[in-house]
Scaffold this motif. Sequence first.
Motif, PDB file in Angstrom:
ATOM      1  N   GLN A  17     -22.795 117.523  19.603  1.00 52.97           N
ATOM      2  CA  GLN A  17     -22.773 116.247  18.917  1.00 52.97           C
ATOM      3  C   GLN A  17     -23.219 115.095  19.809  1.00 52.97           C
ATOM      4  O   GLN A  17     -22.932 113.947  19.533  1.00 52.97           O
ATOM      5  CB  GLN A  17     -21.365 115.986  18.384  1.00 52.97           C
ATOM      6  CG  GLN A  17     -20.908 117.010  17.361  1.00 52.97           C
ATOM      7  CD  GLN A  17     -21.882 117.149  16.207  1.00 52.97           C
ATOM      8  OE1 GLN A  17     -22.308 116.148  15.646  1.00 52.97           O
ATOM      9  NE2 GLN A  17     -22.242 118.361  15.855  1.00 52.97           N
ATOM     10  N   GLN A  18     -23.920 115.383  20.896  1.00 57.12           N
ATOM     11  CA  GLN A  18     -24.418 114.314  21.753  1.00 57.12           C
ATOM     12  C   GLN A  18     -25.893 114.508  22.075  1.00 57.12           C
ATOM     13  O   GLN A  18     -26.366 115.622  22.223  1.00 57.12           O
ATOM     14  CB  GLN A  18     -23.635 114.238  23.067  1.00 57.12           C
ATOM     15  CG  GLN A  18     -22.230 113.672  22.917  1.00 57.12           C
ATOM     16  CD  GLN A  18     -21.581 113.423  24.264  1.00 57.12           C
ATOM     17  OE1 GLN A  18     -21.934 114.036  25.255  1.00 57.12           O
ATOM     18  NE2 GLN A  18     -20.615 112.502  24.290  1.00 57.12           N
ATOM     19  N   ILE A  19     -26.597 113.386  22.161  1.00 58.76           N
ATOM     20  CA  ILE A  19     -27.972 113.361  22.639  1.00 58.76           C
ATOM     21  C   ILE A  19     -27.981 112.511  23.900  1.00 58.76           C
ATOM     22  O   ILE A  19     -27.399 111.427  23.921  1.00 58.76           O
ATOM     23  CB  ILE A  19     -28.926 112.734  21.606  1.00 58.76           C
ATOM     24  CG1 ILE A  19     -28.910 113.518  20.298  1.00 58.76           C
ATOM     25  CG2 ILE A  19     -30.338 112.633  22.151  1.00 58.76           C
ATOM     26  CD1 ILE A  19     -29.665 112.843  19.176  1.00 58.76           C
ATOM     27  N   GLU A  20     -28.612 112.989  24.965  1.00 63.97           N
ATOM     28  CA  GLU A  20     -28.747 112.204  26.182  1.00 63.97           C
ATOM     29  C   GLU A  20     -30.227 112.001  26.472  1.00 63.97           C
ATOM     30  O   GLU A  20     -31.019 112.951  26.417  1.00 63.97           O
ATOM     31  CB  GLU A  20     -28.054 112.906  27.353  1.00 63.97           C
ATOM     32  CG  GLU A  20     -26.554 113.093  27.122  1.00 63.97           C
ATOM     33  CD  GLU A  20     -25.817 113.589  28.354  1.00 63.97           C
ATOM     34  OE1 GLU A  20     -26.401 113.503  29.456  1.00 63.97           O
ATOM     35  OE2 GLU A  20     -24.681 114.050  28.213  1.00 63.97           O
ATOM     36  N   LEU A  21     -30.625 110.774  26.760  1.00 64.61           N
ATOM     37  CA  LEU A  21     -32.014 110.471  27.051  1.00 64.61           C
ATOM     38  C   LEU A  21     -32.097 109.287  27.997  1.00 64.61           C
ATOM     39  O   LEU A  21     -31.094 108.636  28.297  1.00 64.61           O
ATOM     40  CB  LEU A  21     -32.802 110.208  25.759  1.00 64.61           C
ATOM     41  CG  LEU A  21     -32.201 109.261  24.710  1.00 64.61           C
ATOM     42  CD1 LEU A  21     -32.555 107.832  25.058  1.00 64.61           C
ATOM     43  CD2 LEU A  21     -32.715 109.618  23.341  1.00 64.61           C
ATOM     44  N   GLU A  38     -37.571 103.559  18.430  1.00 63.37           N
ATOM     45  CA  GLU A  38     -38.776 104.246  18.895  1.00 63.37           C
ATOM     46  C   GLU A  38     -38.441 105.570  19.568  1.00 63.37           C
ATOM     47  O   GLU A  38     -39.198 106.543  19.469  1.00 63.37           O
ATOM     48  CB  GLU A  38     -39.551 103.340  19.848  1.00 63.37           C
ATOM     49  CG  GLU A  38     -40.110 102.099  19.174  1.00 63.37           C
ATOM     50  CD  GLU A  38     -41.068 101.319  20.056  1.00 63.37           C
ATOM     51  OE1 GLU A  38     -41.342 101.783  21.173  1.00 63.37           O
ATOM     52  OE2 GLU A  38     -41.528 100.255  19.611  1.00 63.37           O
ATOM     53  N   LEU A  39     -37.315 105.628  20.252  1.00 63.43           N
ATOM     54  CA  LEU A  39     -36.915 106.865  20.919  1.00 63.43           C
ATOM     55  C   LEU A  39     -36.381 107.909  19.946  1.00 63.43           C
ATOM     56  O   LEU A  39     -36.515 109.106  20.192  1.00 63.43           O
ATOM     57  CB  LEU A  39     -35.834 106.561  21.965  1.00 63.43           C
ATOM     58  CG  LEU A  39     -36.299 105.869  23.255  1.00 63.43           C
ATOM     59  CD1 LEU A  39     -35.105 105.352  24.040  1.00 63.43           C
ATOM     60  CD2 LEU A  39     -37.123 106.816  24.098  1.00 63.43           C
ATOM     61  N   ILE A  59     -24.850 102.859  26.814  1.00 66.53           N
ATOM     62  CA  ILE A  59     -25.965 102.587  27.719  1.00 66.53           C
ATOM     63  C   ILE A  59     -25.390 102.476  29.118  1.00 66.53           C
ATOM     64  O   ILE A  59     -24.620 101.545  29.408  1.00 66.53           O
ATOM     65  CB  ILE A  59     -26.697 101.276  27.338  1.00 66.53           C
ATOM     66  CG1 ILE A  59     -26.998 101.241  25.843  1.00 66.53           C
ATOM     67  CG2 ILE A  59     -27.957 101.111  28.173  1.00 66.53           C
ATOM     68  CD1 ILE A  59     -27.885 102.364  25.347  1.00 66.53           C
ATOM     69  N   ASP A  60     -25.756 103.426  29.992  1.00 65.57           N
ATOM     70  CA  ASP A  60     -25.143 103.503  31.326  1.00 65.57           C
ATOM     71  C   ASP A  60     -23.613 103.462  31.215  1.00 65.57           C
ATOM     72  O   ASP A  60     -22.922 102.733  31.943  1.00 65.57           O
ATOM     73  CB  ASP A  60     -25.650 102.372  32.224  1.00 65.57           C
ATOM     74  CG  ASP A  60     -27.091 102.598  32.679  1.00 65.57           C
ATOM     75  OD1 ASP A  60     -27.533 103.760  32.665  1.00 65.57           O
ATOM     76  OD2 ASP A  60     -27.754 101.610  33.040  1.00 65.57           O
ATOM     77  N   ASN A  61     -23.113 104.242  30.238  1.00 70.32           N
ATOM     78  CA  ASN A  61     -21.672 104.371  29.994  1.00 70.32           C
ATOM     79  C   ASN A  61     -21.003 103.076  29.567  1.00 70.32           C
ATOM     80  O   ASN A  61     -19.780 102.926  29.685  1.00 70.32           O
ATOM     81  CB  ASN A  61     -20.963 104.933  31.235  1.00 70.32           C
ATOM     82  CG  ASN A  61     -21.272 106.394  31.466  1.00 70.32           C
ATOM     83  OD1 ASN A  61     -21.321 107.178  30.515  1.00 70.32           O
ATOM     84  ND2 ASN A  61     -21.504 106.770  32.710  1.00 70.32           N
ATOM     85  N   LYS A  62     -21.762 102.122  29.052  1.00 73.51           N
ATOM     86  CA  LYS A  62     -21.218 100.863  28.545  1.00 73.51           C
ATOM     87  C   LYS A  62     -21.701 100.632  27.122  1.00 73.51           C
ATOM     88  O   LYS A  62     -22.736 101.144  26.719  1.00 73.51           O
ATOM     89  CB  LYS A  62     -21.655  99.689  29.435  1.00 73.51           C
ATOM     90  CG  LYS A  62     -21.154  99.760  30.875  1.00 73.51           C
ATOM     91  CD  LYS A  62     -21.603  98.548  31.662  1.00 73.51           C
ATOM     92  CE  LYS A  62     -23.117  98.522  31.825  1.00 73.51           C
ATOM     93  NZ  LYS A  62     -23.555  97.403  32.698  1.00 73.51           N
ATOM     94  N   GLY A  72     -35.263  99.424  31.126  1.00 76.76           N
ATOM     95  CA  GLY A  72     -35.972 100.653  31.446  1.00 76.76           C
ATOM     96  C   GLY A  72     -35.195 101.437  32.490  1.00 76.76           C
ATOM     97  O   GLY A  72     -34.674 100.860  33.455  1.00 76.76           O
ATOM     98  N   GLY A  73     -35.078 102.735  32.306  1.00 73.53           N
ATOM     99  CA  GLY A  73     -34.357 103.572  33.241  1.00 73.53           C
ATOM    100  C   GLY A  73     -32.903 103.809  32.890  1.00 73.53           C
ATOM    101  O   GLY A  73     -32.226 104.619  33.538  1.00 73.53           O
ATOM    102  N   GLU A  74     -32.390 103.112  31.849  1.00 72.29           N
ATOM    103  CA  GLU A  74     -30.988 103.307  31.485  1.00 72.29           C
ATOM    104  C   GLU A  74     -30.748 104.708  30.900  1.00 72.29           C
ATOM    105  O   GLU A  74     -31.601 105.273  30.235  1.00 72.29           O
ATOM    106  CB  GLU A  74     -30.539 102.273  30.439  1.00 72.29           C
ATOM    107  CG  GLU A  74     -30.520 100.843  30.942  1.00 72.29           C
ATOM    108  CD  GLU A  74     -31.778 100.085  30.585  1.00 72.29           C
ATOM    109  OE1 GLU A  74     -31.711  98.860  30.446  1.00 72.29           O
ATOM    110  OE2 GLU A  74     -32.837 100.747  30.438  1.00 72.29           O
ATOM    111  N   ALA A  75     -29.567 105.230  31.177  1.00 72.38           N
ATOM    112  CA  ALA A  75     -29.142 106.496  30.568  1.00 72.38           C
ATOM    113  C   ALA A  75     -28.450 106.200  29.246  1.00 72.38           C
ATOM    114  O   ALA A  75     -27.543 105.373  29.189  1.00 72.38           O
ATOM    115  CB  ALA A  75     -28.207 107.244  31.503  1.00 72.38           C
ATOM    116  N   VAL A  76     -28.901 106.865  28.186  1.00 68.08           N
ATOM    117  CA  VAL A  76     -28.368 106.633  26.847  1.00 68.08           C
ATOM    118  C   VAL A  76     -27.649 107.889  26.376  1.00 68.08           C
ATOM    119  O   VAL A  76     -28.186 108.995  26.478  1.00 68.08           O
ATOM    120  CB  VAL A  76     -29.499 106.284  25.855  1.00 68.08           C
ATOM    121  CG1 VAL A  76     -28.933 106.032  24.464  1.00 68.08           C
ATOM    122  CG2 VAL A  76     -30.285 105.078  26.353  1.00 68.08           C
TER     123      VAL A  76
END
Length: 330
Positions: A17-21, A38-39, A59-62, A72-76
Amino acid sequence: MPEHINYYNPIGLKTEQQIELIVPPEMAGLRLDQALAELCPEYSRSRLKSWVNSGNILIDNKTLRPRDKVNGGEAVIITPIADTSLNIKAEPIALNIVYEDESMLVVNKPAGLVVHPAAGNWDGTLQNALLHHDPALEGLPRAGLVHRIDKETSGLLMVARTLTAHKLLVDQLQARAFEREYLTVVRGYMTAGGTVDAPLARHPTDRKKYAVREGGKEAITHYRVAQRFAKHTLLKVNLETGRTHQIRVHMSHINHAIVGDQVYGGRFKPLANASELLSDTLRGFKRQALHAARLGVVHPVTGEPISWECEMPADMAHLVEVLAKETPVK
């Protein structure tokens, strides 16, 4: 849409149940909701926005607001919520499954079966059948269906069973990496294959139809001759793009409408001096003679190319048989 296939990063999904990008650098400055749209084009912008507001997208655990800008570069990390607003129910409808594993399955859809519920067809669809076959598909967009074909078109359809597989298969589809070959019987004798490169858009007066129109979306169809008859041709058709009604509109555009296509083929015109068998067969063929015969992808888990084929259904095979018998090329 910017290329994002290289930035999707399934870095060990914690659950299905999770998507990481990762947000690609060229998206710097975009609003978060714009970047997510867009993603993740398989989800609507309104749904993504609601997940941001509910804390289901980090977004970056927030948690951020939809209007916040990305650098740009954030972990989602996206934790989707199943959409039950349409109340799409599971139904025990028989499925012809030609392939199935833990990440995906391939279905041979019969002509006459609607793929997705919509106005006038809220039940009895392929999506209802898939939810009965695998209730876990409720957590995926459109029960995992990666693409679709028209109600009266038969043949192969791809279904993802996990969010990881769904994302990777959608990326392949958008990158035009899917192999999709159709069989179709068209009117007229064709001497050679070719390509139709003509943009498609909504018909200017009939909003249920599509038409070749300047300024429309790019649409490219490749075709080659499989078998010739005196007044018809059996074609193998490969899609480079996958617009709604693409093959049907393109074949009509080059004056070789698909047999039985009551939307783009015009009124039935009997052949002169045709036998009773041929006339009855052509007149009685009430759907477009179009079959999705071959489908190929890179497997989302193994990374290996994999493909499937299925024969024409009985009604279309009978049409070809009668044409070959009654109107052979002399």
